[in-house]
Design a protein around this motif. Sequence first.
Motif, PDB file in Angstrom:
ATOM      1  N   UNK A  15      32.517  30.606  31.148  1.00 31.19           N
ATOM      2  CA  UNK A  15      33.678  29.877  31.675  1.00 31.19           C
ATOM      3  C   UNK A  15      34.877  30.808  31.839  1.00 31.19           C
ATOM      4  N   UNK A  16      35.157  31.625  30.825  1.00 37.97           N
ATOM      5  CA  UNK A  16      36.322  32.489  30.887  1.00 37.97           C
ATOM      6  C   UNK A  16      36.195  33.636  31.872  1.00 37.97           C
ATOM      7  N   UNK A  17      34.955  34.053  32.170  1.00 37.81           N
ATOM      8  CA  UNK A  17      34.734  35.187  33.069  1.00 37.81           C
ATOM      9  C   UNK A  17      34.516  34.779  34.516  1.00 37.81           C
ATOM     10  N   UNK A  18      34.359  33.498  34.797  1.00 32.41           N
ATOM     11  CA  UNK A  18      34.001  33.054  36.139  1.00 32.41           C
ATOM     12  C   UNK A  18      35.115  33.361  37.140  1.00 32.41           C
ATOM     13  N   UNK A  19      34.716  33.575  38.381  1.00 31.00           N
ATOM     14  CA  UNK A  19      35.691  33.931  39.410  1.00 31.00           C
ATOM     15  C   UNK A  19      35.921  32.861  40.451  1.00 31.00           C
ATOM     16  N   UNK A  20      35.338  31.679  40.275  1.00 31.61           N
ATOM     17  CA  UNK A  20      35.514  30.601  41.251  1.00 31.61           C
ATOM     18  C   UNK A  20      35.522  29.266  40.539  1.00 31.61           C
ATOM     19  N   UNK A  21      36.104  28.284  41.181  1.00 31.42           N
ATOM     20  CA  UNK A  21      36.155  26.949  40.581  1.00 31.42           C
ATOM     21  C   UNK A  21      34.751  26.352  40.508  1.00 31.42           C
ATOM     22  N   UNK A  22      33.902  26.644  41.510  1.00 28.39           N
ATOM     23  CA  UNK A  22      32.526  26.175  41.456  1.00 28.39           C
ATOM     24  C   UNK A  22      31.757  26.780  40.294  1.00 28.39           C
ATOM     25  N   UNK A  23      31.974  28.081  40.046  1.00 27.04           N
ATOM     26  CA  UNK A  23      31.326  28.726  38.912  1.00 27.04           C
ATOM     27  C   UNK A  23      31.789  28.153  37.597  1.00 27.04           C
ATOM     28  N   UNK A  24      33.077  27.803  37.503  1.00 27.90           N
ATOM     29  CA  UNK A  24      33.611  27.210  36.280  1.00 27.90           C
ATOM     30  C   UNK A  24      32.989  25.838  36.033  1.00 27.90           C
ATOM     31  N   UNK A  25      32.845  25.053  37.081  1.00 22.63           N
ATOM     32  CA  UNK A  25      32.230  23.726  36.939  1.00 22.63           C
ATOM     33  C   UNK A  25      30.782  23.868  36.474  1.00 22.63           C
ATOM     34  N   UNK A  26      30.043  24.816  37.067  1.00 22.73           N
ATOM     35  CA  UNK A  26      28.651  25.030  36.663  1.00 22.73           C
ATOM     36  C   UNK A  26      28.564  25.452  35.194  1.00 22.73           C
TER      37      UNK A  26
END
Length: 512
Positions: free
Chosen positions: A119-130
Amino acid sequence: MSDNVMPTDGAVPPAEAPGPPAGRPGLEPGLPENPWPALWALVLGFFMILVDSTIVSIATPALMNHFGADINAVLWVTSAYLLAYAVPLLVTGRLGDRVGPKRMYLIGLAVFTASSLWCGLTGSIGGLIAARVVQGLGASMMTPQTMSVITRTFPAERRGGAMAMWGATAGVATLVGPLLGGVLIDTLGWEWIFFVNVPVGLIAGWLAWRLVPSLTTHAHSFDWIGVALSAIGLFCGVFAIQEGSAYDWGTIAGPISVPLLLVVGGVLLVAFVWWQTRVRSEPLVPLSLFRDRNFSLANIGIVAVGFAVTSFVFPFTIYAQTVRGLSPTGAALLMAPQAVMSILLARPAGKLVDRVHPRLLAGIGILGWSLSLFALSRIMVPTTPTWMILLNAACLGAAASLVWGPLSTSASRNLPPQLAGAGSGVYNTTRQIGSVLGSAALAALMQSRLAHHLSTGSAAPHLDRGIALPPEIAAKFSTALAESMLLPATILLVGWVAALFFERPRHMRRPR
């Protein structure tokens, strides 16, 4: 460290070589004399996953700015977590019985901790949701095991204090989330609301590995039809309730609509209950659980409590930030006395749970909680002195400290060890469904009351900037929010009525 396996078909197991001492009456042999260290180890992880149910709400503006996303996309960061958390609970509770609650808890904790880093390393809102979906799955593996371990390691006459601690953890975590989130965002950035889980998760895992005993497993057959019916039915129902207001309770995509999902979810859940009556071996949810009056009433009570504890925070924090002009951290601090009182009274209240009729404790607690929310709705005006709000929060926390322990203890007190996981799964599922219902219903009611008292456009510019409303709007705005607060106060009365019908626990009954 492998778990022993106990048959559940009534067969007598073969003789074993001499092992650990016989242990305490009513509990399986080989357990430590003092179960409290194991409980503290589990509570740390349980606290962490519940904090993550509310911590993201305070980060909404920061996530919108960082990812350039609209508010609906950012709301999915929380919605995805709650959905993935709530839907599998029936299954993960049963899996804990089958593979061992300790093993299931550690697997879930590893998944939760790793996905927090993601979650903290993700670079997109879609990646954060996943990543939040995976995080929710990890949380769903952990939660039923905490309650199951308490049921199986504490004797009935000492279980009240342990369940009070477990329940107080659930209550305090929902309030600590926004406060902790505000501090981390203000000082380190939004990523740290997730990064902080990594060291906590590693410590919690090490403590659980060292301190939680490996309990006997039960070789359950698995009801895969029940798994499918419950999972799909819960997903359709929870998704429709949670996201209904976002789609104006209309069409989601093509022929799919919120009402259709509600109908499909309802039909599948009815089919699930019918199927549980037909399963010849072992149903996913043994309906015999509900023959125990206290278990059934505790589930009604926790739905009402879950509804209230999630829903009342939302209008209050908006009131604190828009009407009183406080920062997110300042708004959360207004409710800090509730968390403080819950922590201070958790142990004394826990001791009472084993000695006082749950009808008395839960009745006083839920009614006091409801009255505190009614009082809060009366003082949510622009000119209310701060001390009055803090005093109300302290009263609310004192009342809540009498609620969690009696409900969770009453739900688990009479469960046999082989059904501890199933009972814990049901209880936690109803709590989460209550939370989802509270969030959805409160959002719809707030929209209705705001539309009634003022045009939404008159407040929107000030909400976006996060500053206090001008006086001509603040009074009407606070009135709409205060009227919304009456809903959780009323729903709690349903839980209060249920608590009045609790039976006296078996260990309190005088021998005839």
